[in-house]
Design a protein around this motif. Structure first.
Motif, PDB file in Angstrom:
ATOM      1  N   ASP A   1       0.868  -1.178   0.000  1.00 35.80           N
ATOM      2  CA  ASP A   1       0.000   0.000   0.000  1.00 35.80           C
ATOM      3  C   ASP A   1       0.903   1.224   0.000  1.00 35.80           C
ATOM      4  OD1 ASP A   1      -1.582   2.286   1.274  1.00 35.80           O
ATOM      5  OD2 ASP A   1      -3.151   0.781   1.032  1.00 35.80           O
ATOM      6  N   PRO A   2       0.654   2.216  -0.868  1.00 36.92           N
ATOM      7  CA  PRO A   2       1.519   3.400  -0.921  1.00 36.92           C
ATOM      8  C   PRO A   2       1.638   4.128   0.415  1.00 36.92           C
ATOM      9  CG  PRO A   2       0.052   3.346  -2.817  1.00 36.92           C
ATOM     10  CD  PRO A   2      -0.405   2.256  -1.888  1.00 36.92           C
ATOM     11  N   ARG A   3       0.630   3.977   1.274  1.00 36.61           N
ATOM     12  CA  ARG A   3       0.669   4.668   2.573  1.00 36.61           C
ATOM     13  C   ARG A   3       1.704   4.073   3.519  1.00 36.61           C
ATOM     14  NH1 ARG A   3      -5.730   4.239   3.360  1.00 36.61           N
ATOM     15  NH2 ARG A   3      -5.260   2.353   2.143  1.00 36.61           N
ATOM     16  N   LEU A   4       2.259   2.916   3.173  1.00 38.28           N
ATOM     17  CA  LEU A   4       3.332   2.329   3.973  1.00 38.28           C
ATOM     18  C   LEU A   4       4.712   2.742   3.480  1.00 38.28           C
ATOM     19  CD1 LEU A   4       1.883  -1.271   4.454  1.00 38.28           C
ATOM     20  CD2 LEU A   4       1.867   0.630   6.068  1.00 38.28           C
ATOM     21  N   ALA A  47      -4.082  -7.110   1.861  1.00 38.82           N
ATOM     22  CA  ALA A  47      -4.569  -8.467   1.603  1.00 38.82           C
ATOM     23  C   ALA A  47      -4.808  -8.685   0.113  1.00 38.82           C
ATOM     24  CB  ALA A  47      -5.847  -8.715   2.392  1.00 38.82           C
ATOM     25  N   LEU A  48      -5.406  -7.703  -0.558  1.00 34.36           N
ATOM     26  CA  LEU A  48      -5.644  -7.816  -2.000  1.00 34.36           C
ATOM     27  C   LEU A  48      -4.334  -7.837  -2.780  1.00 34.36           C
ATOM     28  CD1 LEU A  48      -8.670  -5.366  -2.376  1.00 34.36           C
ATOM     29  CD2 LEU A  48      -8.721  -7.864  -2.507  1.00 34.36           C
ATOM     30  N   GLN A  49      -3.370  -7.025  -2.340  1.00 27.75           N
ATOM     31  CA  GLN A  49      -2.089  -6.984  -3.038  1.00 27.75           C
ATOM     32  C   GLN A  49      -1.328  -8.290  -2.862  1.00 27.75           C
ATOM     33  OE1 GLN A  49      -1.104  -5.191  -5.284  1.00 27.75           O
ATOM     34  NE2 GLN A  49       1.019  -4.497  -5.149  1.00 27.75           N
ATOM     35  N   ARG A  95      -2.617 -10.633  -5.399  1.00 28.27           N
ATOM     36  CA  ARG A  95      -2.081 -10.360  -6.741  1.00 28.27           C
ATOM     37  C   ARG A  95      -0.636 -10.839  -6.851  1.00 28.27           C
ATOM     38  NH1 ARG A  95      -4.037  -5.111  -5.307  1.00 28.27           N
ATOM     39  NH2 ARG A  95      -6.176  -4.764  -6.040  1.00 28.27           N
ATOM     40  N   LEU A  96       0.147 -10.596  -5.821  1.00 27.39           N
ATOM     41  CA  LEU A  96       1.548 -11.029  -5.837  1.00 27.39           C
ATOM     42  C   LEU A  96       1.648 -12.550  -5.916  1.00 27.39           C
ATOM     43  CD1 LEU A  96       2.909  -8.607  -3.096  1.00 27.39           C
ATOM     44  CD2 LEU A  96       3.514  -8.560  -5.527  1.00 27.39           C
ATOM     45  N   GLY A  97       0.814 -13.241  -5.155  1.00 29.65           N
ATOM     46  CA  GLY A  97       0.825 -14.700  -5.209  1.00 29.65           C
ATOM     47  C   GLY A  97       0.474 -15.228  -6.582  1.00 29.65           C
ATOM     48  N   ASP A  98      -0.513 -14.612  -7.224  1.00 30.36           N
ATOM     49  CA  ASP A  98      -0.887 -15.036  -8.582  1.00 30.36           C
ATOM     50  C   ASP A  98       0.263 -14.803  -9.558  1.00 30.36           C
ATOM     51  OD1 ASP A  98      -3.394 -15.717  -7.621  1.00 30.36           O
ATOM     52  OD2 ASP A  98      -4.351 -13.857  -8.288  1.00 30.36           O
TER      53      ASP A  98
END
Length: 276
Positions: free
Chosen positions: A86-89, A110-112, A115-118
């Motif tokens: 997340d850009p906020r991190l 969680a969504l990212q 995506r990374l796992g896929d």
């Protein structure tokens, strides 16, 4: 490894004249010195092959996974940090650290991770992949007292741990050991905020070198030894069998030989994995 040593190693690698060793480094930050150190550590393992390290675009780690899959490298290293979730991190963005932001950061992370796992799944279909989950301290997002973990931090680390666990069981994917990294690179010696703000590269040189070494070793490990020869007296048990007799040798806590029992337990676990 020092940076100058890494550069000299790469120079020798480029002049080796063998078949190239193409490797893709996937990250969301500017790879800079991590790319240099990774190339050097790979060159030490393959001195007869010039190492080439391809990288993707800044701030697009998911897209870079796709680019790596299309490039067809011989191996790929995926290095993730909290800012990729997340850009906020990221300290390079001003997206808000209010308490009301924290639940949405967890949802986005969680969504990212999904995506990374896929993307890693697709890349691993054709290429060995080594994954480094986030290694840096979290920015001061949550407002818990110093020394205490809050719901946000534990939730984010839980997401990272479950992602790493899922990667570890995927075919053709290896995950770096956090314990090995902690032993060689203390947490306080990892983050370089000046380099992050100036260049988009978040690591101190020492951490970049250790991380690159672990990545290179996981992608091209030294062949495992299949046999182990062990002494018996005062090694497998406490006592010298020929002097005290079988009734007086020990390998447990009560007999003062717990360390020998632990050694036997270790040997048994190695035998169960196929070591002779």
């Amino acid at each position: 490894m020092k940076l100058l040593e890494a550069l000299e190693t790469l120079k020798r690698s480029a002049a080796s004249g063998g078949a190239a060793l193409p490797v893709y480094l996937v990250s969301g930050f500017e790879p800079l010195h991590l790319k240099t150190f990774l190339g050097a550590h790979l060159a030490l393992r393959h001195p007869a092959r010039p190492v080439t390290i391809a990288t993707g675009r800044y701030d697009d780690v998911v897209g870079n996974l796709g680019r790596a899959a299309s490039a067809g490298p011989e191996a790929a290293a995926v290095v993730l940090e909290w800012s990729d979730l997340d850009p906020r991190l990221s300290v390079r963005r001003l997206g808000g650290w209010s308490p009301s932001d924290l639940p949405t950061i967890l949802t986005a992370a969680a969504l990212q991770f999904q995506r990374l796992g896929d993307g890693i799944d697709r890349l691993a279909l054709t290429t060995p992949v080594s994954v480094a989950p986030p290694t840096l301290p979290l920015p001061p997002v949550a407002f818990t007292p110093q020394g205490l973990a809050g719901e946000f931090e534990l939730g984010l680390r839980d997401l990272a741990l479950r992602f790493a666990s899922a990667c570890a069981v995927r075919p053709n994917v290896r995950v770096l050991s956090p314990q090995s990294l902690d032993e060689r690179s203390p947490l306080a010696d990892r983050f370089d905020i000046k380099a992050e703000l100036s260049f988009g590269f978040p690591y101190r040189l020492s951490h970049a070198s250790v991380l690159a070494d672990l990545l290179a070793g996981s992608l091209f490990p030294v062949p495992s030894k299949k046999g182990l020869i062990s002494d018996l007296d005062d090694t497998l048990w406490s006592g010298i069998l020929g002097e005290v007799g079988s009734a007086n040798v020990t390998w447990d806590l009560a007999g003062g030989g717990q360390v020998h029992g632990l050694y036997q337990q270790t040997l048994r676990s190695l035998a169960d994995t196929g070591v002779l």
